[in-house]
Every structure is written in structure tokens, then in C-alpha cells.
Write a protein that holds these residues in place. Structure first.
Motif, short mmCIF file in Angstrom:
data_model
loop_
_atom_site.label_atom_id
_atom_site.label_comp_id
_atom_site.label_asym_id
_atom_site.label_seq_id
_atom_site.Cartn_x
_atom_site.Cartn_y
_atom_site.Cartn_z
N VAL A 81 0.85 -1.21 0.00
CA VAL A 81 0.00 0.00 0.00
C VAL A 81 0.87 1.25 0.00
O VAL A 81 0.61 2.21 -0.74
CB VAL A 81 -0.97 -0.01 1.20
CG1 VAL A 81 -1.62 1.35 1.38
CG2 VAL A 81 -2.02 -1.08 1.03
N THR A 85 1.16 4.01 -3.05
CA THR A 85 0.80 5.40 -2.76
C THR A 85 1.96 6.34 -3.08
O THR A 85 1.76 7.41 -3.65
CB THR A 85 0.42 5.54 -1.27
OG1 THR A 85 -0.67 4.67 -0.98
CG2 THR A 85 0.02 6.96 -0.92
N LEU A 89 2.23 9.66 -5.89
CA LEU A 89 2.40 10.93 -5.18
C LEU A 89 3.68 11.64 -5.59
O LEU A 89 3.74 12.87 -5.55
CB LEU A 89 2.37 10.71 -3.67
CG LEU A 89 0.98 10.63 -3.07
CD1 LEU A 89 1.05 10.33 -1.58
CD2 LEU A 89 0.19 11.90 -3.32
#
Length: 133
Positions: A81, A85, A89
Motif C-alpha cells: 500500500v 501510494t 504521489l
């Protein structure tokens, strides 16, 4: 990673089990890299965070942090995860930073970005770690 190292120095432990986080060399290295990052991205010669080595470092640190902050037994999922992410980003924050640089300059935009990142990192780590017994 620097926030995790700081938590270790404050005698806090993460939910996930990672022996790496308790090693003094890791703690010193993570803190040094955090300080270096704060100064390095203000330099005009600093590469974009989306170059290969920048993304590789981001993937590695996100994986370690995600694993450490995940509940025990879910370290692998936490790492996945965090990596999924961190990579998008990197591109989103780079676009935002470039826009901010055009408006307010490299140093001021970097200081604002750093303040947001440091505050966010500290909040996530503080909300996840607990005092060692």
C-alpha cells in the motif's frame, strides 16, 4: 524514515516487526538522509524526484515504512500500500511543486513542501507507534 528513526530514539515501537528499525546505523542513516533531503531539494541542481534513483529510494523507503507501520502480521500488505501510494504521489507532488516554484520560487516552495511533508510524516508515525514496554 526519519520520523520512524525519531520514534525509535523516543523509545517508541512500530506495530509491524522490522529489526532494521532498531539498528543504530539505520537510525543514524535515516536521520541524516532526512536532513539531507531537507537541504538537497532547495538546490537548483537537484534532480526531479521522478528520476530512476529518486523513485527507487522512494519505493524502498515507502516499503520499509509501510511495513513497519502496518499491524503485526500485515507487514507485506502495508509495504505494498505504501509503495502504491508513494509512486503516484511523487508525480503529483512534483507537478504541484513546479507550479509553486513558478509562483513563489524554489526556496519558499521547498520550505512549504517540507513543512507539509514533515508534519504529515510525524502525524502518521505518532498516531501509529506506541511506547516500548
Amino acid at each position: 524514515m526519519a520520523a520512524l528513526a525519531g520514534a525509535h530514539l523516543a523509545h517508541r515501537r512500530t506495530p509491524g516487526r522490522l529489526r532494521l528499525l532498531t539498528h543504530p546505523l539505520f537510525t543514524a542513516g535515516a536521520l541524516a538522509m532526512g536532513v539531507g533531503e531537507l537541504f538537497g531539494d532547495k538546490m537548483k541542481s537537484a534532480p526531479d524526484r521522478t528520476v530512476f534513483l529518486g523513485l527507487l529510494a522512494r519505493v524502498m523507503s515507502a516499503g520499509i515504512a509501510g511495513s513497519a507501520l502496518a499491524p503485526r502480521g500485515r507487514e507485506r500488505a502495508g509495504a505494498i500500500v505504501a509503495v502504491l501510494t508513494a509512486v503516484p504521489l511523487a508525480y503529483l507532488t512534483l507537478a504541484g511543486r513546479k507550479t509553486a516554484m513558478r509562483r513563489i520560487g524554489q526556496t519558499r516552495s521547498g520550505l512549504i513542501e517540507d513543512a507539509l511533508v514533515v508534519a504529515s510524516g510525524l502525524a502518521v508515525v505518532a498516531g501509529t507507534v506506541r511506547r516500548r514496554r
